[in-house]
Design a protein around this motif. Sequence first.
Motif, PDB file in Angstrom:
ATOM      1  N   ALA A  41      -3.611  23.166 -11.993  1.00 48.26           N
ATOM      2  CA  ALA A  41      -4.366  24.664 -11.839  1.00 48.26           C
ATOM      3  C   ALA A  41      -4.386  25.127 -13.286  1.00 48.26           C
ATOM      4  O   ALA A  41      -5.370  25.546 -13.652  1.00 48.26           O
ATOM      5  N   ALA A  42      -3.437  25.025 -14.001  1.00 50.27           N
ATOM      6  CA  ALA A  42      -3.334  25.716 -15.656  1.00 50.27           C
ATOM      7  C   ALA A  42      -4.327  24.984 -16.282  1.00 50.27           C
ATOM      8  O   ALA A  42      -5.063  25.515 -17.148  1.00 50.27           O
ATOM      9  N   THR A  43      -4.681  23.680 -16.112  1.00 51.85           N
ATOM     10  CA  THR A  43      -5.495  22.777 -16.798  1.00 51.85           C
ATOM     11  C   THR A  43      -6.912  23.249 -16.618  1.00 51.85           C
ATOM     12  O   THR A  43      -7.778  23.282 -17.293  1.00 51.85           O
ATOM     13  N   ALA A  44      -7.100  23.477 -15.232  1.00 52.57           N
ATOM     14  CA  ALA A  44      -8.685  23.688 -14.836  1.00 52.57           C
ATOM     15  C   ALA A  44      -8.697  25.051 -15.327  1.00 52.57           C
ATOM     16  O   ALA A  44      -9.904  25.308 -15.793  1.00 52.57           O
ATOM     17  N   ALA A  45      -8.141  25.959 -15.053  1.00 46.26           N
ATOM     18  CA  ALA A  45      -8.132  27.363 -15.646  1.00 46.26           C
ATOM     19  C   ALA A  45      -8.453  27.191 -17.144  1.00 46.26           C
ATOM     20  O   ALA A  45      -9.336  28.042 -17.719  1.00 46.26           O
ATOM     21  N   ARG A  46      -7.861  26.519 -17.855  1.00 45.58           N
ATOM     22  CA  ARG A  46      -7.878  26.688 -19.512  1.00 45.58           C
ATOM     23  C   ARG A  46      -9.276  25.983 -19.879  1.00 45.58           C
ATOM     24  O   ARG A  46     -10.116  26.300 -20.680  1.00 45.58           O
ATOM     25  N   LEU A  47      -9.533  24.850 -18.873  1.00 45.41           N
ATOM     26  CA  LEU A  47     -11.000  24.231 -19.111  1.00 45.41           C
ATOM     27  C   LEU A  47     -12.186  25.253 -18.873  1.00 45.41           C
ATOM     28  O   LEU A  47     -13.072  25.262 -19.510  1.00 45.41           O
ATOM     29  N   ALA A  48     -11.900  25.813 -17.727  1.00 48.00           N
ATOM     30  CA  ALA A  48     -12.867  26.880 -17.309  1.00 48.00           C
ATOM     31  C   ALA A  48     -13.326  27.908 -18.412  1.00 48.00           C
ATOM     32  O   ALA A  48     -14.181  28.332 -18.580  1.00 48.00           O
ATOM     33  N   ASP A  49     -12.044  28.443 -18.996  1.00 52.17           N
ATOM     34  CA  ASP A  49     -12.149  29.274 -20.000  1.00 52.17           C
ATOM     35  C   ASP A  49     -12.943  28.593 -21.250  1.00 52.17           C
ATOM     36  O   ASP A  49     -13.584  29.409 -21.489  1.00 52.17           O
ATOM     37  N   SER A  50     -12.591  27.662 -21.713  1.00 56.86           N
ATOM     38  CA  SER A  50     -13.109  26.929 -22.591  1.00 56.86           C
ATOM     39  C   SER A  50     -14.697  26.659 -22.366  1.00 56.86           C
ATOM     40  O   SER A  50     -15.611  26.852 -23.582  1.00 56.86           O
ATOM     41  N   LEU A  51     -14.880  26.394 -21.290  1.00 57.08           N
ATOM     42  CA  LEU A  51     -16.419  26.012 -20.971  1.00 57.08           C
ATOM     43  C   LEU A  51     -17.170  27.370 -20.494  1.00 57.08           C
ATOM     44  O   LEU A  51     -18.439  27.152 -20.078  1.00 57.08           O
ATOM     45  N   ASN A  52     -16.667  28.229 -20.551  1.00 56.17           N
ATOM     46  CA  ASN A  52     -17.266  29.508 -20.279  1.00 56.17           C
ATOM     47  C   ASN A  52     -18.726  30.016 -20.686  1.00 56.17           C
ATOM     48  O   ASN A  52     -19.415  30.536 -19.870  1.00 56.17           O
ATOM     49  N   VAL A  65       0.709  -1.388  -0.015  1.00 54.00           N
ATOM     50  CA  VAL A  65       0.019  -0.018  -0.065  1.00 54.00           C
ATOM     51  C   VAL A  65       0.867   1.167  -0.146  1.00 54.00           C
ATOM     52  O   VAL A  65       1.582   1.406   0.870  1.00 54.00           O
ATOM     53  N   THR A  66       0.681   2.022  -0.817  1.00 54.88           N
ATOM     54  CA  THR A  66       1.365   3.208  -0.824  1.00 54.88           C
ATOM     55  C   THR A  66       0.595   4.621  -1.173  1.00 54.88           C
ATOM     56  O   THR A  66      -0.323   4.574  -2.003  1.00 54.88           O
ATOM     57  N   GLU A  67       0.798   5.528  -0.447  1.00 52.27           N
ATOM     58  CA  GLU A  67       0.174   6.886  -0.991  1.00 52.27           C
ATOM     59  C   GLU A  67       0.897   7.609  -1.983  1.00 52.27           C
ATOM     60  O   GLU A  67       2.187   7.307  -2.133  1.00 52.27           O
ATOM     61  N   ILE A  68       0.231   7.886  -3.093  1.00 46.71           N
ATOM     62  CA  ILE A  68       0.714   7.999  -4.630  1.00 46.71           C
ATOM     63  C   ILE A  68       1.342   9.706  -4.223  1.00 46.71           C
ATOM     64  O   ILE A  68       2.232   9.758  -5.068  1.00 46.71           O
ATOM     65  N   GLY A  69       1.068  10.206  -3.497  1.00 47.26           N
ATOM     66  CA  GLY A  69       1.743  11.695  -3.268  1.00 47.26           C
ATOM     67  C   GLY A  69       1.049  12.708  -3.999  1.00 47.26           C
ATOM     68  O   GLY A  69      -0.259  12.440  -4.342  1.00 47.26           O
ATOM     69  N   LEU A  70       1.790  13.772  -4.327  1.00 50.87           N
ATOM     70  CA  LEU A  70       0.853  14.718  -5.162  1.00 50.87           C
ATOM     71  C   LEU A  70       0.209  14.349  -6.484  1.00 50.87           C
ATOM     72  O   LEU A  70       1.196  13.769  -7.159  1.00 50.87           O
ATOM     73  N   ARG A  71      -0.892  14.684  -6.761  1.00 47.19           N
ATOM     74  CA  ARG A  71      -1.602  14.250  -7.914  1.00 47.19           C
ATOM     75  C   ARG A  71      -2.655  15.326  -8.474  1.00 47.19           C
ATOM     76  O   ARG A  71      -3.359  15.837  -7.577  1.00 47.19           O
ATOM     77  N   GLY A  72      -2.749  15.601  -9.766  1.00 43.02           N
ATOM     78  CA  GLY A  72      -3.488  16.859  -9.966  1.00 43.02           C
ATOM     79  C   GLY A  72      -4.886  16.196 -10.117  1.00 43.02           C
ATOM     80  O   GLY A  72      -4.908  14.972 -10.961  1.00 43.02           O
ATOM     81  N   MET A  73      -6.016  16.775  -9.915  1.00 44.99           N
ATOM     82  CA  MET A  73      -7.343  16.232 -10.057  1.00 44.99           C
ATOM     83  C   MET A  73      -8.241  17.554 -10.244  1.00 44.99           C
ATOM     84  O   MET A  73      -8.061  18.414  -9.663  1.00 44.99           O
ATOM     85  N   VAL A  74      -8.752  17.688 -11.670  1.00 45.76           N
ATOM     86  CA  VAL A  74      -9.867  18.598 -12.028  1.00 45.76           C
ATOM     87  C   VAL A  74     -11.015  17.767 -12.131  1.00 45.76           C
ATOM     88  O   VAL A  74     -11.399  17.091 -12.511  1.00 45.76           O
ATOM     89  N   THR A  75     -12.144  18.317 -11.215  1.00 45.76           N
ATOM     90  CA  THR A  75     -13.580  18.216 -11.273  1.00 45.76           C
ATOM     91  C   THR A  75     -14.127  18.865 -12.536  1.00 45.76           C
ATOM     92  O   THR A  75     -14.184  19.869 -12.731  1.00 45.76           O
ATOM     93  N   LEU A  76     -14.955  18.072 -13.382  1.00 42.16           N
ATOM     94  CA  LEU A  76     -15.838  18.707 -14.338  1.00 42.16           C
ATOM     95  C   LEU A  76     -17.167  18.292 -14.218  1.00 42.16           C
ATOM     96  O   LEU A  76     -17.486  17.261 -14.011  1.00 42.16           O
ATOM     97  N   ARG A  77     -17.948  19.373 -14.252  1.00 37.08           N
ATOM     98  CA  ARG A  77     -19.177  19.154 -14.336  1.00 37.08           C
ATOM     99  C   ARG A  77     -19.932  19.871 -15.378  1.00 37.08           C
ATOM    100  O   ARG A  77     -19.766  20.850 -15.830  1.00 37.08           O
ATOM    101  N   GLY A  78     -20.893  19.105 -16.027  1.00 36.25           N
ATOM    102  CA  GLY A  78     -21.607  19.767 -17.406  1.00 36.25           C
ATOM    103  C   GLY A  78     -22.538  18.345 -17.663  1.00 36.25           C
ATOM    104  O   GLY A  78     -22.811  17.469 -17.198  1.00 36.25           O
ATOM    105  N   ASP A  79     -22.985  18.974 -18.915  1.00 35.49           N
ATOM    106  CA  ASP A  79     -24.016  17.662 -19.507  1.00 35.49           C
ATOM    107  C   ASP A  79     -23.173  16.788 -20.368  1.00 35.49           C
ATOM    108  O   ASP A  79     -22.726  17.240 -21.454  1.00 35.49           O
ATOM    109  N   LEU A  80     -22.962  15.696 -19.916  1.00 34.23           N
ATOM    110  CA  LEU A  80     -21.944  14.764 -20.608  1.00 34.23           C
ATOM    111  C   LEU A  80     -22.633  14.230 -21.886  1.00 34.23           C
ATOM    112  O   LEU A  80     -21.691  13.739 -22.668  1.00 34.23           O
ATOM    113  N   SER A  81     -23.805  14.469 -22.102  1.00 29.13           N
ATOM    114  CA  SER A  81     -24.338  14.060 -23.408  1.00 29.13           C
ATOM    115  C   SER A  81     -24.153  15.110 -24.581  1.00 29.13           C
ATOM    116  O   SER A  81     -24.408  14.993 -25.634  1.00 29.13           O
TER     117      SER A  81
END
Lengths: 191, 109
Positions: free
Chosen positions: A83-94, A19-35
């Motif tokens: 952080a940059a990925t989330a900002a870029r996506l937020a901008d594209s999903l504006n 069992v290992t803690e993976i350490g720092l990992r980037g996670m971005v939550t995306l919400r929207g209409d998946l269809s």
Amino acid sequence: MSEPVSALNGASFGGYCDVTEIGLRGMVTLRGDLSAAAFKKVIEAETGLTVPGQRKIVHGKVVSLAWMSPDELLLLVSYRDAAATAARLADSLNHQHAMAVDVSDARASFRIEGSACREVLAKLAPVDLYPEAFGHGDIRRTRLAQVAGAIWMPDEASFEVVCFRSVARYVFDLLSEAARHGGQVGYPVET
Amino acid sequence: MLLITCPNCGVAAEETELHAGGEAHITRFGPEASENDFEDYLFRRENPRGVHFERWRHANGCGKWFHAARCTATLEVFGTYSAQTTEPPREILETIRAKRPAWTWRDLK
């Protein structure tokens, strides 16, 4: 600026599975209409991955994309890029009814490695983990004993787990206890 | 053990992965309503031995609400359906009528 550290600073435990803690990992939550085609287009252009179907996870070279609920995806990237990925996506999903949020620091993740890894999770979650029911490409949000978590199998002999950072120590202790030498119960049963 | 299939994520979830949300299809009466309507909305609940309609949330899963029709005596689940509705869908009612001919629940039968 202070140095970012993961919840357990890469703690590890050796049992019949590791069992290992993976350490720092980037996670971005995306919400929207998946269809919605417009939503899918933005996600696919950013990640290079196809939006996964119900309870599926797709892996690219560096990023993974997981189905979390009918209107939610989880994008796994490197911590540095989150952080940059989330900002870029937020901008594209504006112009859509959608959002992208960097949740990297709110989470902890673990890896369980070993040929008997299925039973470590099967002891803790009310999920059918027989190979016919769950395998590579599937993701399942469930509970690990008393707290919420999500599990998937990057390959046949390992699991990855994500949970909230506030319960990281609890989940690590659970997984370690379940993976302790002498605690093997022989799951799945050979038929 | 109660196994309920979440219509939002398709998981046949075990009871401990879910959170019960009380009786389904309660009509809300607000501040302008009569005292009787408001009392019904706040306090009057069915407590059947048999067919019941409930709200559930897949709390340790996809996090979404849904409705379930089940029997409180046998734990048989007749079906689950979307939370975005004010009455049970026809298929669910047909299933219940076929299995429990003498059934009633509030105005439904």
